[in-house]
Every structure is written in structure tokens, then in C-alpha cells.
Motif scaffolding. Structure first.
Motif, mmCIF file in Angstrom:
data_model
loop_
_atom_site.group_PDB
_atom_site.id
_atom_site.type_symbol
_atom_site.label_atom_id
_atom_site.label_comp_id
_atom_site.label_asym_id
_atom_site.label_seq_id
_atom_site.Cartn_x
_atom_site.Cartn_y
_atom_site.Cartn_z
ATOM 1 N N TYR A 80 -7.410 -63.077 -31.876
ATOM 2 C CA TYR A 80 -5.784 -61.860 -32.330
ATOM 3 C C TYR A 80 -5.984 -62.323 -34.173
ATOM 4 N N TYR A 81 -5.946 -61.629 -35.073
ATOM 5 C CA TYR A 81 -5.233 -61.415 -36.020
ATOM 6 C C TYR A 81 -3.800 -60.880 -36.769
ATOM 7 N N SER A 82 -3.119 -62.165 -37.397
ATOM 8 C CA SER A 82 -1.815 -61.327 -37.364
ATOM 9 C C SER A 82 -1.950 -60.558 -39.352
ATOM 10 N N GLU A 83 -0.517 -60.145 -39.101
ATOM 11 C CA GLU A 83 -0.908 -59.019 -40.504
ATOM 12 C C GLU A 83 -0.892 -60.422 -41.794
ATOM 13 N N GLU A 84 -0.688 -61.399 -41.705
ATOM 14 C CA GLU A 84 -1.406 -61.979 -42.917
ATOM 15 C C GLU A 84 -2.753 -62.200 -42.933
ATOM 16 N N LYS A 85 -3.955 -62.219 -42.073
ATOM 17 C CA LYS A 85 -4.602 -62.215 -41.872
ATOM 18 C C LYS A 85 -5.678 -60.894 -42.088
ATOM 19 N N LEU A 86 -4.903 -60.003 -41.211
ATOM 20 C CA LEU A 86 -5.874 -58.828 -41.304
ATOM 21 C C LEU A 86 -6.888 -58.551 -42.462
ATOM 22 N N TYR A 87 -6.577 -59.246 -43.489
ATOM 23 C CA TYR A 87 -7.277 -59.116 -44.688
ATOM 24 C C TYR A 87 -9.052 -60.072 -44.248
ATOM 25 N N LEU A 88 -8.977 -60.740 -43.386
ATOM 26 C CA LEU A 88 -10.180 -61.367 -43.181
ATOM 27 C C LEU A 88 -10.782 -60.280 -41.985
ATOM 28 N N LEU A 89 -10.111 -59.398 -41.338
ATOM 29 C CA LEU A 89 -10.373 -58.588 -40.622
ATOM 30 C C LEU A 89 -11.122 -57.567 -41.300
ATOM 31 N N SER A 90 -10.530 -56.765 -42.551
ATOM 32 C CA SER A 90 -10.176 -55.471 -43.252
ATOM 33 C C SER A 90 -11.836 -56.453 -44.100
ATOM 34 N N GLY A 91 -12.339 -57.794 -44.283
ATOM 35 C CA GLY A 91 -13.586 -57.960 -44.570
ATOM 36 C C GLY A 91 -14.279 -57.740 -43.763
ATOM 37 N N ARG A 92 -14.567 -58.400 -42.586
ATOM 38 C CA ARG A 92 -15.611 -58.017 -41.270
ATOM 39 C C ARG A 92 -15.242 -56.786 -40.866
ATOM 40 N N CYS A 93 -14.967 -55.900 -41.079
ATOM 41 C CA CYS A 93 -14.845 -54.479 -40.817
ATOM 42 C C CYS A 93 -15.909 -54.042 -41.632
ATOM 43 N N GLN A 94 -15.930 -54.432 -43.077
ATOM 44 C CA GLN A 94 -16.009 -53.815 -44.437
ATOM 45 C C GLN A 94 -17.727 -53.685 -44.514
ATOM 46 N N ALA A 149 0.852 -66.859 -26.864
ATOM 47 C CA ALA A 149 0.040 -67.172 -27.739
ATOM 48 C C ALA A 149 -0.272 -66.651 -29.708
ATOM 49 N N ARG A 150 0.214 -65.273 -29.063
ATOM 50 C CA ARG A 150 0.060 -64.387 -29.854
ATOM 51 C C ARG A 150 1.098 -64.460 -31.302
ATOM 52 N N PHE A 151 2.358 -64.297 -29.932
ATOM 53 C CA PHE A 151 3.421 -64.622 -31.023
ATOM 54 C C PHE A 151 3.142 -66.013 -32.463
ATOM 55 N N THR A 152 2.101 -67.575 -31.624
ATOM 56 C CA THR A 152 2.253 -68.403 -32.503
ATOM 57 C C THR A 152 1.362 -68.331 -33.708
ATOM 58 N N LEU A 153 -0.022 -67.060 -33.106
ATOM 59 C CA LEU A 153 -0.718 -67.060 -34.288
ATOM 60 C C LEU A 153 -0.084 -65.888 -35.628
ATOM 61 N N ASP A 154 1.064 -65.047 -34.781
ATOM 62 C CA ASP A 154 1.550 -63.656 -36.098
ATOM 63 C C ASP A 154 2.069 -65.008 -36.924
ATOM 64 N N ILE A 155 3.372 -66.917 -36.153
ATOM 65 C CA ILE A 155 4.117 -66.858 -37.092
ATOM 66 C C ILE A 155 3.328 -67.930 -36.911
ATOM 67 N N ASP A 156 1.856 -68.682 -37.796
ATOM 68 C CA ASP A 156 1.000 -68.992 -38.484
ATOM 69 C C ASP A 156 0.933 -68.559 -39.283
ATOM 70 N N GLY A 157 0.382 -67.072 -39.197
ATOM 71 C CA GLY A 157 0.428 -66.584 -40.532
ATOM 72 C C GLY A 157 1.345 -66.235 -41.867
ATOM 73 N N ALA A 158 2.544 -66.327 -41.092
ATOM 74 C CA ALA A 158 4.208 -65.765 -41.881
ATOM 75 C C ALA A 158 4.108 -67.564 -42.168
#
Lengths: 317, 303
Positions: free
Chosen positions: B37-51, A273-282
Motif C-alpha cells: 500500500y502507498y499512502s497519499e504522501e507516498k504516492l510519489y514513490l509509486l509514480s516514480g516506479r511507474c514512470q 493495516a492500511r489505515f496505519t500506513l495512511d497515517i504513517d505518511g501523514a
């Protein structure tokens, strides 16, 4: 596919004009694609990119686009650094291959094709790293090349292949089913022949040949299994062949997954599930990159002319 | 945009960069605790919430804030406040259309076929932790729209439960503002809502009649055991507030409540990893869901 059909297909691919007149940079590029990234010399990449004014202009434009931080880069070298070797290699490959295919022969939209191929390349590589497959670069390449057969079918059997795509899209089903039905073979068969012709390693050929055939996968080697799974994941994330497929996929019970688990026990405990979310972002990023590159390349000649007249491309190494 | 506002007020760019390694630690903490879970590309969302929380606490850097989440006396309270921040704005109707698409294209045809074969005609849905009712109302509209198509010859019922009486009261009233309806088409608004004061719409009787609202505590084992024969459970952004042991128990209850071949939908970025391994993760276009396998599939030993 019967022997006669196979021989016929093989000879047609061998005589394919557009492939034999592929741009001169394709051969060194294919060699470079197979190297691990730490072995690639940046000067070599810059040289290849600079070889063609329109490709260089394309890379510069992309590196300066909002996607990569709206910079003011002026040299090919700085653009290559900004985009990263991996991205540059696949863009370069995409643009070169695009160049070999006449506009009226594209059946699947180039954008959809490259989103799927680059998506698969990235997912195959990430999955390879997860399972500690020793050659993640090769995994990337396998993903990038696995559907070359689709292009072969587009060029050699344009109308029949168009009909395959039409029916597949209409019924929201996987494309290879209709290739088998209408052409008598699939892009896996034609891709296998092309990859052999281009001198790819056995594993890469296997990945192109077997990625849709669940019965072959358990013995086809880990790379083919990784590509099969990545292909499914990409299609479940709107990076398919440009139409919606109706599918629900339980990867855990997939034959390729089980074959991989037997080889790489780490996979069994993988947080899918986490892997999928990671690739979703990419994948969002891949889609945006491909759009930026290939929507421009639709007007490829215009770009090339513009670059030639403005002389905006400079090489510095 | 509030996130932008927070950035400006906090000042230095270093504070607002989602690349701060402290955010990765916060990301992993949130994942471990809540399953979101926040992927690397979505980290900005998390940082916004944290801020937003950092602003409230006057925490200067992400790593100060990480301290608030981990080592201060009231870190559990802060964690909850951050989780609230994370789920704000999640609740509007048709937030995740891919879930309905999966139901329409794959899941419901499968279930209807299996049930049809033994003469069963009723589909049962449960929105567990329905909050103010956006999800069950959207589901009801989706199912009503399928009534003469996919669901021809079948019936359905929707049970929507929540622990919070205030939320339930709002859900029962069915009055929603523009935010809740932002993804609801004019045609659906016209068909299933009526005007209710300034810029608000209220669910009409037809829509209301599809949903049964009840108060239910997901940790109440006795009551949970009574839920049986469900085909689809929605439980979005609810389990994130439970500790691992309670989460496992609730998920096991969902498993028992579901018919074999039934599905559990979680929030978009939620995962059941490490919580339950009876369910099987299934990928659909644009979404994932958890399948309760049929006895035959379990006997096949596939996992």
C-alpha cells in the motif's frame, strides 16, 4: 485520587496565573476550534493570525517553506489559504498555549508535545471519519486537547513531573503510570479540570479525563475511545512524549476498540493495516510541520522582534 | 537519481505528477493484487516506479499505463514487472530496524519467558522467500549480538528458504556489495565479514554457520506442512506475487508452522487484510507484525 487532593488540584488550577493571563486571542480561538470547518470564515482566522505579529510571521514563513512548496506569499490571507484552515487553527492554538508557559516550566519538549497533540488530532479525526462519527471536527479538537493536563502538571508540579518523565523514559514505560505513582494523580485528572474550566463540552472533557483508563472507556463515549486509540497509534509511530516506549499493542483486543465496534459496526471490517500506513505518511508531515513551527518558536521573541522591525507582515482581507 | 531521470525524459509535468488520479487507481490495483500500500504522501514513490515502466513501454500518461496494467493482453506480465520495480532496492541488511527493535524489546522477551517456563531453550526463525540472503544475515548478526544479553542461556536457529536456485547460491556465498551493507555498522562488518574482492565483503564462517539455506516452494503444500515449531517468520515482499487463493494458503501454512504467541513479519507496506483473519495485527514502535494468538486468547473470543 482522593477528594482532598482533587480539591487542592482544582483550586491550584483555578489560581493558575499563566492560564488566566492567556493571550486575548485564546478565547475566540477556542470558540473557533469547535466549529466545523465549513462554518469558519476565513476573514476571522486571518484576523486572529494577524493579531500577533510573531504568529503571523510564523505562518508566513511556514507557508513559504519547502514543506508547502516554497512559494512567495506575502499576505496573511494567502498564507492561511496555503496552510489550510485546520493546520492554521492548530498552529495558532499551539503558539498561543506556548506563549502562556514560561520557558523553564516546559518538562516535555514543546516540539514533542505538539507533535503528539497534532498527530492525535489528525488520527482521531481520520478515525472518526472512518467510523462515521458525526462530528469529525470535534474529534480533531479532542485529539488536540487531550493532553493539556501534561502542561498543567508541568506548570504546577514542575520538579515532581520532571521526575515522572525521567523515570518513565528510563524504564521506557507509559508516563501516566509514574504520574500516578509520584504525583498521586495523572494528566487525565488535571486535564479534566482545566477542560472544565475552559468550558469545553462534556465529551471533550471525557476524552481528556479517560483516555488512559481502560476501565472507564467503555462508558466514556465514543470520542474518548477514539482519542485513546489515536494516542496509542501515535505513540507507536514515534509521536509520543519524546522518549521510546516499549510496547506492543493489539488494538483489536483493546477495550476501547471493542466498545467502538459495538457502536460502529463499520470498524469491525476496517483495514487497520492500511489505515496505519495512511497515517504513517501523514505523521511524517505533521512532524515536519511542527518542527518548522516550534523550533522557530523556541526563539519566539527573536521572531517577534524581527517581524516588528521588518514590517514584512501585511494583512489583506 | 533514476526517478528524476525518468521525469525529465518523459517531459511534461502532467506526466510526472503523483497527483494524477490514474495513480490512485494504480495504487488501489497494486494494493488489491499484492497487499502493498502507498499512502497519499507516498504516492510519489509509486509514480516514480511507474514512470520507469512507462518509459520502457513508451506509455505517454499514467492512464495509458493503467491500461497496460489492466486491459492489454499481457497485463499480467506488466503487473509483475511493476511489482519487480516496486521491490527493487528493498533488499539490504537492516532495512527495517524497527522489526529488530520489536523483537528485542517486546517479542523475544515474551517468547523466552513462555518457553523458559516449560524448559525450552531454542528459538526458531524462518526467513521465507529470503532471496539473496540479506535478511537472514542481518537477523543472524542481530541475534549473535544478543547472545550474551537477551539470549543468554538460549540458542537459536535460522532457516532461510527460497524457490530460486540462483538467489540461494548468492545467499549461500554471502558476498555483498556496498548497497547491501549500507546500513551495516563498521563494527558489525568488522566482526562478521571478511574482504572479498573490490568493494565487496563476504560473511565469515561464524555468521554463515547460523543460517541453514534450503530450496522451498511456498506453494508446495506437502513441504510447507513439515515446517513446525517456528517462533518467528519473516516473509517480506514475497506474497505480493501470489494470487489471493495461494496467498491465503501460504499464510495459513505460516499460521500452522508458528507456535502460539509467535509472530509473522511482512514487508513494511504489506497488509494481510482480506487474506487471513486468524492472525492478529499488533503495532510496535515503527512497525507492525501479525501475532498467532495463544489458545487462551482465542478462547477469550477477542478479535
Amino acid at each position: 485520587m482522593n477528594a482532598k487532593l482533587q480539591a487542592d488540584l482544582r483550586s491550584r488550577i483555578q489560581n493558575l496565573d499563566s492560564i488566566s493571563t492567556a493571550p486575548a486571542i485564546l478565547t475566540p480561538l477556542l470558540e473557533m476550534l469547535q466549529l466545523p470547518s465549513e462554518k469558519i470564515r476565513i476573514e476571522k482566522v486571518v484576523e486572529l493570525v494577524s493579531y500577533d505579529g510573531s504568529i503571523a510571521a510564523q505562518c508566513l514563513r511556514l507557508a513559504n517553506s519547502p514543506l508547502f512548496g516554497s512559494r512567495y506569499l506575502e499576505t496573511v490571507q494567502s498564507a492561511v489559504m496555503a496552510l489550510g484552515l485546520e493546520r492554521v487553527r492548530s498552529i495558532l492554538f499551539g503558539l498561543c498555549v506556548n506563549r502562556t508557559i514560561p520557558q523553564d516550566k516546559w518538562v516535555i519538549a514543546p516540539e514533542a508535545y505538539w507533535k503528539h497533540s497534532m498527530g492525535c488530532a489528525l488520527v482521531t479525526q481520520r478515525m472518526a471519519k472512518k467510523v462515521e462519527y458525526p462530528e469529525p471536527e470535534k474529534a480533531y479538537l479532542a485529539g488536540l486537547l487531550h493532553d493539556l493536563g501534561l502542561l498543567v502538571n508541568s506548570i504546577l508540579y514542575t520538579e515532581e513531573f520532571r521526575e515522572c518523565l525521567r523515570q518513565a523514559a528510563e524504564q521506557h514505560l507509559p508516563l501516566h503510570i509514574f504520574e500516578e505513582r509520584i504525583l498521586g494523580f495523572t494528566h487525565c485528572d488535571s486535564g479534566q479540570i482545566l477542560c472544565q474550566q475552559w468550558g469545553f463540552s462534556k465529551e471533550l472533557v471525557q476524552a481528556a479525563a479517560c483516555h488512559h483508563d481502560v476501565s472507564l472507556l467503555p462508558t466514556a463515549g465514543p470520542l474518548a475511545c477514539l482519542v485513546h486509540l489515536s494516542d496509542l497509534l501515535c505513540r507507536m509511530r514515534y509521536l509520543g512524549y519524546g522518549y521510546d516506549e516499549i510496547l506492543g499493542i493489539e488494538l483489536g483486543s483493546d477495550a476501547a476498540w471493542q466498545a467502538l465496534v459495538a457502536n460502529y459496526p463499520a470498524l469491525e471490517n476496517m483495514d487497520l493495516a492500511r489505515f496505519t500506513l495512511d497515517i504513517d505518511g501523514a505523521m511524517d508531515q505533521i512532524a515536519a510541520t511542527v518542527e518548522a513551527v516550534f523550533s522557530n518558536s523556541a526563539a519566539g521573541n527573536k521572531t517577534s522582534a524581527a517581524a516588528a522591525t521588518t514590517g514584512s507582515v501585511t494583512t489583506k482581507s | 537519481m533514476p526517478v528524476e531521470a525518468a521525469k525529465t525524459k518523459l517531459g511534461t509535468p502532467a506526466d510526472s505528477s503523483p497527483n494524477d488520479p490514474a495513480y490512485l487507481k494504480i495504487r488501489d490495483l497494486i494494493y488489491r493484487i499484492s497487499g502493498i500500500y502507498y499512502s497519499e504522501e507516498k504516492l510519489y514513490l509509486l509514480s516514480g516506479r511507474c514512470q520507469r515502466r512507462m518509459l520502457a513501454l513508451s506509455a505517454a500518461t499514467p492512464s495509458d499505463y493503467l491500461g497496460h496494467l489492466t486491459s492489454r493482453g499481457n497485463c499480467e506480465v506488466e503487473l509483475r514487472l511493476l511489482l519487480n520495480e516496486i521491490t527493487i532496492g528493498e533488499t539490504y541488511m537492516f532495512r527495517h530496524p524497527a522489526q529488530h527493535e520489536a523483537l528485542r524489546n517486546v517479542i523475544l522477551p515474551q517468547i523466552l519467558q513462555v518457553k523458559g517456563a516449560v524448559g525450552l531453550k531454542r528459538l526458531r526463525f524462518w526467513c521465507a522467500g529470503c532471496s539473496t540472503g540479506e535478511e537472514p544475515h542481518a537477523l543472524a548478526m542481530f541475534l549473535l549480538e544478543e547472545k550474551d544479553k537477551l539470549l543468554a542461556g538460549s540458542t537459536f536457529d535460522i532457516l532461510a528458504t527460497d524457490l530460486n536456485d540462483n538467489s540461494l547460491e548468492t545467499a549461500r556465498a554471502g558476498i555483498y556489495d556496498e548497497y547491501a551493507l549500507r546500513s551495516t555498522s563498521p563494527a558489525l562488518r568488522q566482526k562478521y565479514f571478511k574482504p572479498a574482492g573490490a568493494d565487496k565483503l563476504q560473511a565469515n564462517e561464524l555468521l554463515k554457520a547460523q543460517i541453514r539455506f534450503e530450496r522451498l516452494n511456498l506453494s508446495d503444500d506437502t513441504k510447507m506442512l513439515c515446517q513446525k515449531g517456528i517462533d518467528i517468520v519473516f516473509c517480506c515482499n514475497v506474497l505480493i506475487y501470489f494470487d489471493l487463493a495461494s496467498k491465503s494458503r501460504v499464510v495459513q501454512h505460516f499460521f500452522s508452522s508458528l507456535m502460539p504467541g509467535g509472530y509473522l513479519f511482512l514487508g513494511h507496506a504489506e497488509s494481510l487484510f482480506g487474506v487471513n483473519d486468524s492472525f492478529r495485527l499488533v503495532h510496535f514502535p515503527g512497525t507492525t507484525a501479525y501475532l498467532k494468538p495463544t489458545a487462551a486468547a482465542v478462547a477469550g473470543g477477542k478479535k
